[in-house]
Structure formats: C-alpha cells, structure tokens
Design a protein around this motif. Structure first.
Motif, PDB file in Angstrom:
ATOM      1  N   SER A 224       0.892  -1.206   0.077  1.00 52.55           N
ATOM      2  CA  SER A 224      -0.038   0.011   0.076  1.00 52.55           C
ATOM      3  C   SER A 224       0.837   1.365   0.140  1.00 52.55           C
ATOM      4  CB  SER A 224      -0.876   0.014   1.318  1.00 52.55           C
ATOM      5  OG  SER A 224      -1.756  -1.039   1.217  1.00 52.55           O
TER       6      SER A 224
ATOM      7  N   ASP B 173       2.364   1.753  -3.553  1.00 49.50           N
ATOM      8  CA  ASP B 173       1.519   2.041  -4.266  1.00 49.50           C
ATOM      9  C   ASP B 173       1.100   3.629  -4.178  1.00 49.50           C
ATOM     10  OD1 ASP B 173       1.183  -0.354  -5.729  1.00 49.50           O
ATOM     11  OD2 ASP B 173      -0.669  -0.798  -4.962  1.00 49.50           O
ATOM     12  N   HIS B 174       0.978   3.971  -3.102  1.00 43.98           N
ATOM     13  CA  HIS B 174       0.415   5.163  -2.605  1.00 43.98           C
ATOM     14  C   HIS B 174       1.655   6.192  -3.033  1.00 43.98           C
ATOM     15  CE1 HIS B 174      -2.603   8.175  -0.824  1.00 43.98           C
ATOM     16  NE2 HIS B 174      -1.152   8.651  -0.312  1.00 43.98           N
TER      17      HIS B 174
ATOM     18  N   ASN C 155       4.228   5.891  -5.246  1.00 42.72           N
ATOM     19  CA  ASN C 155       4.522   5.899  -6.592  1.00 42.72           C
ATOM     20  C   ASN C 155       3.240   6.384  -7.375  1.00 42.72           C
ATOM     21  OD1 ASN C 155       6.730   4.398  -6.209  1.00 42.72           O
ATOM     22  ND2 ASN C 155       6.080   2.410  -6.815  1.00 42.72           N
ATOM     23  N   ASN C 156       1.928   6.484  -6.899  1.00 47.73           N
ATOM     24  CA  ASN C 156       1.159   7.122  -7.539  1.00 47.73           C
ATOM     25  C   ASN C 156       0.942   8.595  -7.280  1.00 47.73           C
ATOM     26  OD1 ASN C 156       0.281   4.652  -8.922  1.00 47.73           O
ATOM     27  ND2 ASN C 156      -1.248   4.203  -7.222  1.00 47.73           N
ATOM     28  N   GLY C 157       1.464   9.060  -6.489  1.00 45.61           N
ATOM     29  CA  GLY C 157       1.491  10.608  -6.019  1.00 45.61           C
ATOM     30  C   GLY C 157       2.639  11.106  -6.625  1.00 45.61           C
ATOM     31  N   ASN C 158       2.672  12.535  -6.247  1.00 47.76           N
ATOM     32  CA  ASN C 158       3.805  13.130  -6.697  1.00 47.76           C
ATOM     33  C   ASN C 158       4.499  13.572  -5.556  1.00 47.76           C
ATOM     34  OD1 ASN C 158       5.339  14.302  -8.543  1.00 47.76           O
ATOM     35  ND2 ASN C 158       4.221  16.306  -8.630  1.00 47.76           N
TER      36      ASN C 158
END
Lengths: 141, 531
Positions: free
Chosen positions: A94, A97-98, A100-103
């Motif tokens: 989690s 993912d979080h 790598n998906n955010g900036n």
C-alpha cells in the motif's frame, strides 16, 4: 527540492523519530508539505477489531495514535494532511502504491516497525519500501 | 440448477425489497403531501442506486477476488467436513449454498460465508451419534433461530460478550482447528510429515516472491501432483468420504418428525446459532474496518439464518461468515456482493469439473492448509498485549480458551467467559467507600457513601455502619451513590429500622431521581408488608 513529503507511520518509536526528520526536511526548504500516511492492512483490522470491539472504536484509537504526529506538525507550523488506507494486501504494498501514484519528493519512514515477528516471517515493510518506491526514501533509525 | 438458485434468490430479494418499498410508500402516501411523493421517489432511486453499487460497483475486483476465494474455499470446505465427520460434499454444498444466498441477502457486502471450523467442531457428536440427516435438520433449525434473532434485532445483545471473551473465542477456535488435525498424524510415516512440511513451506514462502496466485492453491497442486505422479500411496480425500460430482438437490432431511427429534437437535442448533452469529458479526466488524464502511448487523443475522435454512434443505452443513476468507476477499480487491456469488458458483463449477482430481488431494496437504488456517486464526497480538490488559480481562481470556479446549465446545467457553466477566464486574463495582464524619457537638454522625449499592455490595456497606454510638441523629449522604435494586433499598430500610430501635433518627440526603423512583416503588412495598 523537498516540498512534498510523504511520511509513513505505524506508531512506533522509530516512526516518531521519522516524523521529526520529516518536519526538519519540510522546514529546511521552507513551506514544505507533509502527508501523514497510516496503513491498516487486513490482519491489523482483525486484531484491532478484536482488541477494541468494533470498527468505530478501532478508528478512534487510530486517530488517537496519529494525533501526536499531527501535534508535532502543528507545533512546527508545517502544513500537513492525513491519509488512512484500509483493507490492503500488506502495508508495504500500500505504501509503495500510494507513494508511486502520488507526486512526492521524498518518502520518510522509520527503519523498524512494531511487528517483530512479522518482520521475520514476511520480510520487513521498510525493506520492501526501499526497494520499490521510486521517490528518494529517507529511512530514519 | 444454478439458475434455479439464482432465480430463487433474486425472487426473495425482489419480494423483500418490494415489501419494504410498498411499506414505506404506504406510510408516506398517508401524509397526502406532494413533497412526500418526491421524497419517496428519491428513496427508491437511492435504493436502486445502492443495489447497483453493491452489485456492479466493482465488477472486475469482485470477480477476480471471487475466483481467488473459491480456490481457497475448496480445501477448507473439505477439511471442515472431515472434522465434522461427514462426506466432503456436505461442506462443499454448504460453502456453495451459503456463499450464493448470502451474496443476495447478507448485510455485509464483501464478506464471505461458508462451512466453517467453528461450526464443524460443534457438530462432531451429533454426527457421530445420530448421523447426517439429523445434522441437516439441526442446520435448518439453526437457520430459523438465527432468522428470529435478526428479526427481533438482537444483534445488540452481542455487547454482552466482552472483548476478552471474543479474543478467547478466536484463540480457542485456532487451537481446536489445530488439534483436530493431529488425528491425521497418528501412525503415519515420515512421508506424510514431510508432505505437511512441504505444504506449509510453500504456503509461507511463496508470497515472498509472488502474490498473484494464492499460495495455498499452489501448495495443494504441487503436493497432489507429487502424490499422483510419484505414486506415494498416502491417504487422500477420497479415503475420507465420497465426492459426488453433482449439484445439490432439494430434499428435506429424512428424520422422524417428533418431539424427541427436536429435543436431540435443539441444543446443537442453539449453540450453532450463537457461535455462527458471534463469528459472523465479528467478521462483519472486521470487514467494516477493512473497507471503512458500515453494515447492517441485523440484516446479516437474518441473512445467515436464511442461508442456513436453505443449506440444510440442500444437503449442506451449517456455516457462518469466515474471517480468513473475508480477509482474503477484501485483500484481493473484492468488496461487493458479486464476489461472494462468484466464489460460490465458481467453487461448484470446479467441483463438477475437477471432482476426480479433488479426491486425490493427499490428507497431508489438507492438514498443512488447516495448520495455516489455525495459525492465521489465532490472534497473536493478544499474546503480545496480554501483560498490558487488566488482570481480570487476561484471566477471562485464558479461562475462555481453557474451557473450550477442555470441553471442545465453543458455546460453553463463551458462556463461561461471559459469566466470569459479569462476576468480575460485579466484584469490581461492589467496592463501596464509606466516609464517616461527626459534627462539632459530637451527636450527629454523617455517612457519605461512594459507589454502587446493589445485591453484591450491601453486606460490605452495612459492615461499616456502627449502630451503637452515643448520638441522636444519623445522616446518610448518598449523593455520590446509586441504588440499583431491592437489596439496596432493603439495606437502607434495615439501617433505618436498627437506628430506630436505638432511638436514633436517620436522615437520607442527596438521593438522585432514579434512586428516589426505585425507593418509591420498592421501599413503600417493603414497609407496608411489615418488615
């Protein structure tokens, strides 16, 4: 440089120190923002519900656990948001993912969490995070 | 057949919804307001939208998770049947029927129900002494009890089960599942032991490399393939009972309909109903927490009841929600009703297609899976935290576990735990503090009472009163006390009476409203009856 920080916590002493470092990093550049991330994975849900009775009480306890981190940010007047992720397939996945998906400019995390036994069986969260998060990771001892 | 099931379930669901809609619109129409019409339409639209979201809100995640769960369900359903002492089909039919029915009428989308260890462990004696037909009858009766439980909204009664008892319940369940596997090791060779070890090794080590396939499934496939191709000659599922590759058919249990029959199955049904609801509502709370949403616990109780009634009619054993499978489901991305339906249907499909292979699964592989299930069921954090718990909570937890392991009955363990907690509670609140003071002249004694006055605390309290002082008045200040029952009023009456005999006046001070009401109700009576 380090304007947008992600701070993954679990309530341990290590993540307490990680919180302080995140603040220092945010202040260093001035006007840095911190997102406090707490992951409730499946087995955590089970033991929390058993320990605190139901989901509501468990959520209350978690908010209480996160409060000191938020206080820390408020005292240092650092802008922050709080994210709690539920129902995931493992805390490490989690966080990865979080992140790598955010900036984010950097992820700050404690070197060792609360679950010693789990570390032996499943491999440590911090270790996996180090390997798979694309942003720079600051691991605090 | 599957179609028939689905039609039935849809029918039930539609009827139920129509009933609710008609009921609510009838109420609203009676107000004769245009506003209420729009509101009603809004409610219906919301309802349809909610239904749509529950079913189709997450199709991809639900279907994938459902398939994963079906694969994980098969070995468990077979192993639980073997624990209960029935053919593997009984557990598989239960898993199929319950999962499908609950998909439509359960109160907690994303939760998986089926044949479970907790329920299987309660059936052993019934099956051994009376056979399968009585188990099916007991299953139907369990469903009826659970349905009533839900209709009368008794899920709030679960609050009488303290958390320490729930932790004890879960840990005892884990220990029983583990010990139930030990029989498979009796008189076995090193071959069986090493197959169990291999199963466990695959289950625990594979997830380090990939989480795409369920590791239990890989373990079972590898071990079964080894047993078949290397011709190991170990005991298999086929040796434990027959596996028919057919859909379940409707048949009422073949038992004499008599009072004796009822008396045989009723005790089992009651314990099955309680344990089933306990585990289901606990699982619902866990899924609530995992998905960060709320669920209707009474609807879930009704759903569990109907699911068990239907299961009993189709040759399946009683079941309930499964903690482990529900966690797997949510972790794999399932959170809607569809995942439970897919899990049930896909499981049945696999059994019909692959039944011939399933019977060749070595018992060693199943035992390995069950050991994993018991390790996963045990609440390890309770061991870490046991020294942080209040001493009495820790004792309740240990006693609950001890009772279950000794009696092999989860219901007795829970009951013992609840009673013990109640005793501890009464003991703790029965500590009454009495502060005494004299006025300056030394002729008025004041007793200040702090705490709860009830049957368990009055003796303690009366012991601290001195009747033989040389005073002329006693003031009893109960502003920081609460009178709870007849014994409390009786104790105050008794005091007054004793002081009266010694010509000492007694004055009550600081009664709260509830205590006054109780005093009026009971106190008046006891005086009138001449005590």
């Amino acid at each position: 440089m380090f304007k947008n920080l992600l701070l993954a916590i679990d309530g341990s002493d290590h993540s307490q120190r990680a919180g302080q470092k995140a603040i220092e990093l945010a202040i260093l550049e001035g006007k840095g923002k911190v997102e406090i991330l707490y992951v409730v994975d499946g087995s955590k849900s089970k033991s929390d519900v058993l320990q605190y009775g139901d989901s509501d009480s468990a959520s209350r306890k978690r908010k209480k656990m996160i409060a000191p981190y938020e206080d820390m940010m408020t005292k240092a007047s650092v802008d922050f948001t709080t994210t709690i992720l539920h129902g995931s397939n493992g805390a490490a996945e989690s966080i990865i993912d979080h992140a790598n998906n955010g900036n984010y400019d950097a992820l700050v995390i404690g070197s060792r969490g609360l679950s010693g036994v789990q570390t032996m069986v499943l491999g440590s969260v911090s270790h996996k995070v180090m390997k798979h998060v694309k942003a720079p990771v600051l691991m605090v001892k | 057949m599957i179609a028939a099931y689905i039609v039935f379930c849809v029918f039930y669901h539609t009827c139920y919804n129509a009933f609710v809609l008609v009921g609510s619109s009838f109420l609203r129409r009676s107000s004769f307001l245009m506003k209420s019409f729009t509101k009603e339409r809004g409610a219906r639209v919301n309802y349809v939208e909610k239904l749509k979201k529950d079913w189709l809100g997450n199709v991809r995640g639900d279907v994938l998770a459902g398939i994963v769960v079906a694969l994980a369900l098969i070995p468990e359903a077979i192993a639980f049947s073997i624990i209960a002492g029935v053919d593997p089909m009984v557990g598989l039919y239960a898993a199929f029927c319950i999962a499908v029915v609950i998909a439509f009428i359960g109160g907690r989308p994303g939760m998986i129900s089926g044949a479970t260890g907790a329920m299987a462990l309660l059936m052993i004696t019934l099956v051994a002494e009376h056979g399968l037909e009585y188990l099916l009858a007991a299953t139907i009766l369990t469903g009826i009890i659970q349905l009533l439980f839900g209709i009368f909204k008794l899920s709030s009664f679960m609050k009488f089960v303290p958390r320490s008892v729930m932790i004890g319940f879960v840990n005892a369940l884990a220990i029983l599942i583990f010990t139930s596997q030990l029989q498979h090791f009796v008189g076995e060779t090193w071959l069986m032991y090493s197959l169990v070890a291999l199963t466990l090794a695959i289950i625990y080590i594979l997830p380090r490399f990939t989480k795409a396939v369920p590791s239990t499934l890989v373990a079972i496939i590898v071990v079964t393939a080894m047993a078949i191709f290397m011709n190991l000659g170990v005991r298999t599922v086929g040796d434990m009972g027959a596996l028919t590759q057919a859909l379940p058919i409707f048949a009422l249990p073949n038992i004499p309909v008599s009072f004796e029959t009822l008396m045989i199955i009723l005790p089992y049904s009651i314990t099955l109903a309680i344990v089933g609801l306990l585990e289901s509502l606990l699982t619902a709370s866990i899924v609530d927490d995992m998905t960060d949403t709320e669920s209707d616990k009474n609807k879930e109780s009704r759903g569990q009841g109907i699911a068990n009634m239907i299961t009993g009619c189709f040759g399946g054993m009683a079941g309930c929600a499964m903690i482990g499978q529900s966690v797997i489901n949510v972790k794999s991305g399932g959170n809607g009703r569809l995942s439970s339906l897919v899990a049930g249907v896909f499981l049945m499909f696999l059994i019909i297609v692959l039944g011939g292979v399933v019977v060749q699964i070595p018992m060693a592989a199943l035992a390995g899976v069950m050991i994993m299930v018991s390790i996963g069921t045990f609440d390890w954090s309770s061991l870490r935290n046991i020294h942080k718990l209040p001493r009495t909570d820790a004792i309740v937890m240990v006693v609950t576990v001890g009772t279950v392991v000794y009696t092999h009955d989860l219901a007795i363990g829970v009951l013992t735990g609840v009673v013990l907690s109640a005793i501890f509670f009464a003991w703790k609140v029965s500590k009454v503090r009495v502060e005494k003071s004299l006025n300056a002249k030394g002729d008025i004694r004041t007793y200040e009472i702090h705490g709860q006055l009830f049957f368990a605390s009055v003796t303690d309290f009366l012991d601290q009163i001195n009747y033989d002082e040389d005073i002329h008045k006693v003031i009893l200040d109960i502003s920081d006390a609460h009178l709870w029952d007849d014994s409390a009023i009786g104790a105050i009456d008794k005091m007054e009476h004793k002081f009266e005999q010694r010509n000492i006046k007694m004055e009550l001070k600081g009664m709260n409203k509830e205590s006054t009401d109780l005093m009026d109700k009971i106190g008046g009576l006891s005086k009138a009856s001449g005590h």
